[in-house]
Write a protein that holds these residues in place. Structure first.
Motif, PDB file in Angstrom:
ATOM      1  N   GLY A  20      -3.298  35.619 -11.586  1.00  0.00           N
ATOM      2  CA  GLY A  20      -4.505  35.454 -11.408  1.00  0.00           C
ATOM      3  C   GLY A  20      -5.107  34.701 -10.453  1.00  0.00           C
ATOM      4  N   GLN A  21      -6.059  35.171  -9.501  1.00  0.00           N
ATOM      5  CA  GLN A  21      -6.221  34.632  -8.221  1.00  0.00           C
ATOM      6  C   GLN A  21      -7.832  34.319  -8.342  1.00  0.00           C
ATOM      7  N   THR A  22      -7.985  33.167  -7.533  1.00  0.00           N
ATOM      8  CA  THR A  22      -9.524  32.821  -6.916  1.00  0.00           C
ATOM      9  C   THR A  22      -9.567  32.580  -5.672  1.00  0.00           C
ATOM     10  N   GLU A  23     -10.680  32.931  -5.005  1.00  0.00           N
ATOM     11  CA  GLU A  23     -10.549  33.001  -3.473  1.00  0.00           C
ATOM     12  C   GLU A  23     -10.462  31.389  -2.877  1.00  0.00           C
ATOM     13  N   TYR A  24      -9.610  31.492  -1.929  1.00  0.00           N
ATOM     14  CA  TYR A  24      -9.031  30.303  -1.272  1.00  0.00           C
ATOM     15  C   TYR A  24      -8.361  29.390  -2.117  1.00  0.00           C
ATOM     16  N   ALA A  25      -7.861  29.778  -3.231  1.00  0.00           N
ATOM     17  CA  ALA A  25      -6.720  29.147  -3.895  1.00  0.00           C
ATOM     18  C   ALA A  25      -5.825  30.175  -4.312  1.00  0.00           C
ATOM     19  N   LEU A  26      -4.862  30.352  -3.375  1.00  0.00           N
ATOM     20  CA  LEU A  26      -3.715  31.452  -3.463  1.00  0.00           C
ATOM     21  C   LEU A  26      -2.663  30.948  -4.491  1.00  0.00           C
ATOM     22  N   ARG A  27      -2.356  31.718  -5.756  1.00  0.00           N
ATOM     23  CA  ARG A  27      -1.309  31.337  -6.539  1.00  0.00           C
ATOM     24  C   ARG A  27      -0.392  32.119  -6.270  1.00  0.00           C
ATOM     25  N   ARG A  28       0.976  31.436  -6.523  1.00  0.00           N
ATOM     26  CA  ARG A  28       2.440  32.061  -6.232  1.00  0.00           C
ATOM     27  C   ARG A  28       3.082  31.603  -7.611  1.00  0.00           C
ATOM     28  N   ALA A  29       3.572  32.637  -8.368  1.00  0.00           N
ATOM     29  CA  ALA A  29       4.140  32.380  -9.574  1.00  0.00           C
ATOM     30  C   ALA A  29       5.658  32.029  -9.594  1.00  0.00           C
ATOM     31  N   GLY A  30       6.158  31.078 -10.159  1.00  0.00           N
ATOM     32  CA  GLY A  30       7.719  30.936  -9.941  1.00  0.00           C
ATOM     33  C   GLY A  30       8.187  31.227 -11.145  1.00  0.00           C
ATOM     34  N   VAL A  31       7.609  30.832 -12.233  1.00  0.00           N
ATOM     35  CA  VAL A  31       7.868  31.178 -13.818  1.00  0.00           C
ATOM     36  C   VAL A  31       6.658  31.942 -14.393  1.00  0.00           C
ATOM     37  N   SER A  32       6.484  33.062 -14.869  1.00  0.00           N
ATOM     38  CA  SER A  32       5.570  33.716 -15.395  1.00  0.00           C
ATOM     39  C   SER A  32       5.981  34.900 -16.075  1.00  0.00           C
ATOM     40  N   GLN A  33       5.046  35.478 -16.883  1.00  0.00           N
ATOM     41  CA  GLN A  33       5.399  36.842 -17.707  1.00  0.00           C
ATOM     42  C   GLN A  33       5.904  37.874 -16.623  1.00  0.00           C
ATOM     43  N   VAL A  34       5.320  37.940 -15.576  1.00  0.00           N
ATOM     44  CA  VAL A  34       5.613  39.047 -14.549  1.00  0.00           C
ATOM     45  C   VAL A  34       7.300  38.933 -14.056  1.00  0.00           C
ATOM     46  N   ASN A  35       7.668  37.913 -13.772  1.00  0.00           N
ATOM     47  CA  ASN A  35       8.811  37.703 -13.051  1.00  0.00           C
ATOM     48  C   ASN A  35      10.209  37.020 -13.818  1.00  0.00           C
ATOM     49  N   THR A  36       9.740  36.500 -15.104  1.00  0.00           N
ATOM     50  CA  THR A  36      10.791  35.928 -16.262  1.00  0.00           C
ATOM     51  C   THR A  36      10.413  36.470 -17.603  1.00  0.00           C
ATOM     52  N   ASP A  37      11.114  36.016 -18.642  1.00  0.00           N
ATOM     53  CA  ASP A  37      10.836  36.368 -19.884  1.00  0.00           C
ATOM     54  C   ASP A  37       9.976  35.252 -20.540  1.00  0.00           C
ATOM     55  N   ALA A  38       9.345  34.291 -19.933  1.00  0.00           N
ATOM     56  CA  ALA A  38       8.515  33.419 -20.292  1.00  0.00           C
ATOM     57  C   ALA A  38       7.316  34.135 -21.099  1.00  0.00           C
ATOM     58  N   THR A  39       6.942  33.561 -22.157  1.00  0.00           N
ATOM     59  CA  THR A  39       5.893  33.949 -22.913  1.00  0.00           C
ATOM     60  C   THR A  39       4.603  32.871 -23.102  1.00  0.00           C
ATOM     61  N   ARG A  40       4.988  31.655 -23.045  1.00  0.00           N
ATOM     62  CA  ARG A  40       4.031  30.586 -23.348  1.00  0.00           C
ATOM     63  C   ARG A  40       3.936  29.425 -22.182  1.00  0.00           C
ATOM     64  N   ILE A  41       4.406  29.852 -21.016  1.00  0.00           N
ATOM     65  CA  ILE A  41       4.384  28.860 -19.772  1.00  0.00           C
ATOM     66  C   ILE A  41       4.207  29.535 -18.391  1.00  0.00           C
ATOM     67  N   LEU A  43       4.286  28.691 -14.174  1.00  0.00           N
ATOM     68  CA  LEU A  43       4.402  27.671 -13.197  1.00  0.00           C
ATOM     69  C   LEU A  43       4.425  28.071 -11.898  1.00  0.00           C
ATOM     70  N   GLY A  44       3.658  27.509 -10.997  1.00  0.00           N
ATOM     71  CA  GLY A  44       3.679  27.974  -9.671  1.00  0.00           C
ATOM     72  C   GLY A  44       3.271  27.077  -8.725  1.00  0.00           C
ATOM     73  N   LYS A  45       2.888  27.526  -7.398  1.00  0.00           N
ATOM     74  CA  LYS A  45       2.192  26.967  -6.496  1.00  0.00           C
ATOM     75  C   LYS A  45       1.001  27.429  -6.069  1.00  0.00           C
ATOM     76  N   VAL A  46       0.035  26.568  -5.798  1.00  0.00           N
ATOM     77  CA  VAL A  46      -1.287  27.053  -5.135  1.00  0.00           C
ATOM     78  C   VAL A  46      -1.661  26.378  -3.811  1.00  0.00           C
ATOM     79  N   HIS A  47      -1.854  27.130  -2.943  1.00  0.00           N
ATOM     80  CA  HIS A  47      -2.020  27.073  -1.402  1.00  0.00           C
ATOM     81  C   HIS A  47      -3.486  27.290  -1.242  1.00  0.00           C
ATOM     82  N   THR A  48      -4.341  25.988  -0.517  1.00  0.00           N
ATOM     83  CA  THR A  48      -5.449  26.123  -0.132  1.00  0.00           C
ATOM     84  C   THR A  48      -5.572  25.871   1.336  1.00  0.00           C
TER      85      THR A  48
END
Length: 132
Positions: A20-41, A43-48
């Motif tokens: 999920g993204q919002t203009e001017y708040a770029l989110r990059r996922a380190g741990v997510s349902q997309v790139n790991t087996d995580a189902t309830r957490i 974790l990432g960095k947000v750059h503004t």
């Protein structure tokens, strides 16, 4: 046989912007349902970028914890987003579920980087520009 989730290392260069993204708040996922087996957490960095603020948004049912890794931040909350909370490097913040807010970079010269964790996932409900 039930397959158990596996330990997964995601290198900084392999973080994903498929989240999920919002203009001017770029989110990059380190741990997510997309790139790991995580189902309830999530974790990432947000750059503004310097001088910018996100659109008004909330994170649905997700509880959010934030940590200012680099820079100076502000969060606008409350009626017409008139209440301002300032944060410096090293500060933590908790944002309850369904709390509309705007997060911004308090610096005109330095990028703002947050570490952000959400549970159960990075839910982003954009509410539009607050100045519209």
């Amino acid at each position: 046989m039930l397959e158990l989730p596996r330990l997964r290392v995601v290198r900084g260069v392999d973080m994903t912007e498929v989240t999920g993204q919002t203009e001017y708040a770029l989110r990059r996922a380190g741990v997510s349902q997309v790139n790991t087996d995580a189902t309830r957490i999530w974790l990432g960095k947000v750059h503004t970028p310097p001088g910018y603020a996100s659109e008004a948004h909330h994170h649905g049912e997700a509880e959010t914890a934030g940590y200012v890794l680099k820079g100076r931040a502000f969060i606008l909350i409350g009626e017409d987003y008139r209440e301002r909370v300032d944060l410096e490097e090293g500060d933590f913040v908790f944002v309850p579920p369904h709390t509309p807010h705007i997060e911004g970079n308090a610096s005109d010269t330095e990028e703002l980087i947050w570490m952000t964790a959400r549970t159960p996932d990075n839910i982003v409900v954009n509410l539009g520009r607050a100045d519209q």
